[in-house]
Scaffold this active site. Sequence first.
Site, short mmCIF file in Angstrom:
data_model
loop_
_atom_site.label_atom_id
_atom_site.label_comp_id
_atom_site.label_asym_id
_atom_site.label_seq_id
_atom_site.Cartn_x
_atom_site.Cartn_y
_atom_site.Cartn_z
N LYS A 105 0.81 -1.10 -0.05
CA LYS A 105 0.08 -0.07 0.02
C LYS A 105 0.86 1.14 -0.09
CE LYS A 105 -4.05 -2.25 1.80
NZ LYS A 105 -3.65 -3.57 2.10
C1 LIG Z 1 -4.45 -4.56 1.67
C2 LIG Z 1 -3.59 -5.84 1.53
C3 LIG Z 1 -3.71 -6.93 0.71
C4 LIG Z 1 -5.39 -6.79 -0.10
O1 LIG Z 1 -5.21 -5.75 -1.10
P1 LIG Z 1 -6.42 -5.39 -1.76
O2 LIG Z 1 -6.34 -4.18 -2.45
O3 LIG Z 1 -7.56 -5.01 -0.53
O4 LIG Z 1 -7.19 -6.60 -2.53
C5 LIG Z 1 -3.31 -8.19 0.63
N1 LIG Z 1 -2.05 -8.34 1.31
C6 LIG Z 1 -1.83 -7.28 1.94
C7 LIG Z 1 -0.33 -7.41 2.82
C8 LIG Z 1 -2.32 -6.05 2.31
O5 LIG Z 1 -1.95 -5.18 3.12
#
Ligand SMILES: *Cc1c(COP(=O)(O)O)cnc(C)c1O
Length: 453
Positions: A110
């Site tokens: 993210k």
């Molecule tokens: C947020 C997250 C996900 C899921 O991502 P989405 O965009 O919500 O599908 C998967 N793995 C990790 C480590 C995350 O932080």
Amino acid sequence: MRFLSTRGQTPPLGFSDAVATGLAPDGGLYLPESLPDLSGDLPRLAALDYPALCADFLARFATDIPLETLRALVAASYPRFTHPDIAPLRTLRPGLHVLELFHGPTLAFKDFALQLLGELYGHQCRVRGEAINVLGATSGDTGAAAIHGLLGRPGTAIFILYPYGRVSPLQERQMACTGAANVHALAIDGTFDDAQTALKEIFADQDFRLRHRLSAVNSINLARILAQCVYYLWAWLRLPPAERATAEFVVPTGNFGNVFAGWLLRRMGVPLGGFRVATNQNDILHRLFTTGEYRLGPVLPSLAPSMDIQVASNFERFLYYAVNRDPAQVREVMAAFRREGAVRLPGFRADGLRASRATDAEIPGLIARVHREFGYVADPHTACGFQDLASDRPSVVLATASPAKFPDTLRAAIGLEPVHPSLEALKSRPIVRHRLPADAGAIRDYVRAHAVR
Ligand SMILES: *Cc1c(COP(=O)(O)O)cnc(C)c1O
């Protein structure tokens, strides 16, 4: 370039306004009015480094930001990544690659979008001379990444709701141990979905939202989708040419934001081979792709907590294309889903997507197998991607978090506890969090009292 709501009942906005607005006033999500065609540009793009590729890609959308400014914002977004490639593509064996997306400040994918979003908010504050209060809900990593995009930034405050006791201790420390006065870690009594429901109610209060210049930071923000397209493009350009047309991108999935970005890039003329939506035991998407029915289930806390989600909010963007960009049909489907908790999708085609699911009983075994076969240490989210690997074509598994964020699961699976210096440093700092009920009124009171003006 203008951006339209999936529900079609609000006027289109330019890039900066769509980013600042987050959720469209009609309840929909913003998407580009038209998609650029990158197919003729790929050889040129292959020569760019990550920040240059990112600026080049975003310039097609952020047409209301002068190009030099955009380049500067992007350049300021990636210096805190600790790997020179930003998103290194590692090959475990011929035809099996891992795209490591965890070298940013909070060690999860993210950061790619939220470091950029922090720069965009800063830019907006400077241009408008106005403060911004950012509000978001998180199942763990979004909140930490959003906080690290904004911490200490003048003219901004950030309020992050998270389900108390349901994020990992290290994730909580990344949110609650920053020491920054503009950061508010709000521990909610309830699940992530409860927090998100309260948040939606707050954003539906136009008056409150405008008075405090609230902006949403969660996986629905347009900037997140676009920033995430870039690493798919980066990785695709680095695959052996013979693998490019067929390689399946495997994406550990919760809210569908990450995988949707790759899918959208394919609609821009980059011929990615396909996608696998890898869920944990919260498998609403797996059930959708196997049965055609989108049906709510209970949220089951799991070893991969950032995917403990049942309502995959970005799915509405995919739905918009699945119903041939007809907002009336999107409204109908979303209303039926809200009413019934389940919906059969009209003319649903998976269009290059398939799904897999890994339960908590399977995740430790997957981590152990990857470690044994490839000498690679995967975090529990990434491990879900190794379930059901395609045998007939190459795979690129997106590694969404550093294994160092989940020491207990790793120790149980392979007897190793990976460490990371940035996490070790957090352990000696005090936790500053505020407990609140999952109630829009209580949260609104807190924000009213602490918003920057
Ligand atoms: C947020 C997250 C996900 C899921 O991502 P989405 O965009 O919500 O599908 C998967 N793995 C990790 C480590 C995350 O932080």
